[in-house]
Design an enzyme around this catalytic site. Structure first.
Site, PDB file in Angstrom:
ATOM      1  N   SER A  14       0.856  -1.181   0.000  1.00  0.00           N
ATOM      2  CA  SER A  14       0.000   0.000   0.000  1.00  0.00           C
ATOM      3  C   SER A  14       0.898   1.238   0.000  1.00  0.00           C
ATOM      4  O   SER A  14       1.843   1.324   0.786  1.00  0.00           O
ATOM      5  CB  SER A  14      -0.882  -0.002   1.255  1.00  0.00           C
ATOM      6  OG  SER A  14      -1.687   1.148   1.293  1.00  0.00           O
ATOM      7  N   THR A  19      -1.636   2.419  -8.070  1.00  0.00           N
ATOM      8  CA  THR A  19      -2.742   3.145  -8.700  1.00  0.00           C
ATOM      9  C   THR A  19      -2.220   4.291  -9.550  1.00  0.00           C
ATOM     10  O   THR A  19      -2.681   4.500 -10.682  1.00  0.00           O
ATOM     11  CB  THR A  19      -3.725   3.653  -7.629  1.00  0.00           C
ATOM     12  OG1 THR A  19      -4.267   2.517  -6.940  1.00  0.00           O
ATOM     13  CG2 THR A  19      -4.849   4.467  -8.243  1.00  0.00           C
ATOM     14  N   SER A  86      -2.322  -7.606  -3.696  1.00  0.00           N
ATOM     15  CA  SER A  86      -2.160  -9.039  -3.992  1.00  0.00           C
ATOM     16  C   SER A  86      -0.895  -9.600  -3.343  1.00  0.00           C
ATOM     17  O   SER A  86       0.064  -9.923  -4.029  1.00  0.00           O
ATOM     18  CB  SER A  86      -2.189  -9.317  -5.495  1.00  0.00           C
ATOM     19  OG  SER A  86      -1.666  -8.309  -6.283  1.00  0.00           O
TER      20      SER A  86
END
EC number: 2.7.1.25
Length: 175
Positions: A14, A19, A86
């Site tokens: 994260s 993204t 993932s």
């Protein structure tokens, strides 16, 4: 002749930049008029996999469901950009086998860099015990062993990383 689809799977902690990179790649591909879909882990969890938790079993099911959608789109000539933590290598390998046309992008950033980038305060909450099963804190992240692309986002710029992914797509004949 129909075009070949492919799934580009961005994996990493994260805050590593998954993204950001997938959206940057999508923007470039769309500018070229190519069919692109982004499956972002956060958005997928709000809609497609709502109700799944963060246990190992639920995380693996989350990846399977994303993989199912990615495979359908890939089969129809779409370039699918998946950005999802993932964390488990076996789950990523399973979707790779299932999808077939697959490029794994390891978005590699040290934990301390990801923590500094954490605008939502998730790492702080995880360290305080307010979030359980947080990847990198009290849940493992298994880095890919042989990803097609490695983006070291603490060392490389976003445009450099986007270019690495685009070059990988070009060298494999997808764009």
């Amino acid at each position: 002749m129909s075009r070949r689809g492919v799934t580009v799977w961005f994996t990493g902690l994260s805050g590593a930049g998954k993204t950001t990179l997938s959206c940057g790649v999508a923007q470039q591909l769309r500018a070229w008029g190519l069919p692109v879909e982004v499956l972002d882990g956060d958005l997928v969890r709000q809609h497609l996999t709502k109700g799944l938790g963060f246990s190992k079993v639920d995380r693996e099911e989350n990846i399977r469901r994303i993989g199912f959608v990615a495979e359908m789109l890939t089969r129809h000539g779409v370039i699918v950009l998946v950005s999802a933590i993932s964390p488990y290598r076996a789950a990523r390998q399973e979707v790779r086998r299932y999808i077939g046309s697959f490029i794994e992008v390891f978005v590699d950033a040290p934990l301390e860099v990801c923590e500094r980038r954490d605008v939502k305060g998730l790492y702080r909450k995880a360290r305080a015990g307010l979030i359980q099963h947080f990847t990198g804190i009290d849940d493992p992240y298994e880095p890919p062993e042989q990803p097609e692309v490695v983006c070291k986002t603490a060392e490389q710029s976003i445009p450099e990383c986007i270019d690495l992914v685009i070059q990988s797509l070009k060298s494999r004949g997808y764009v």
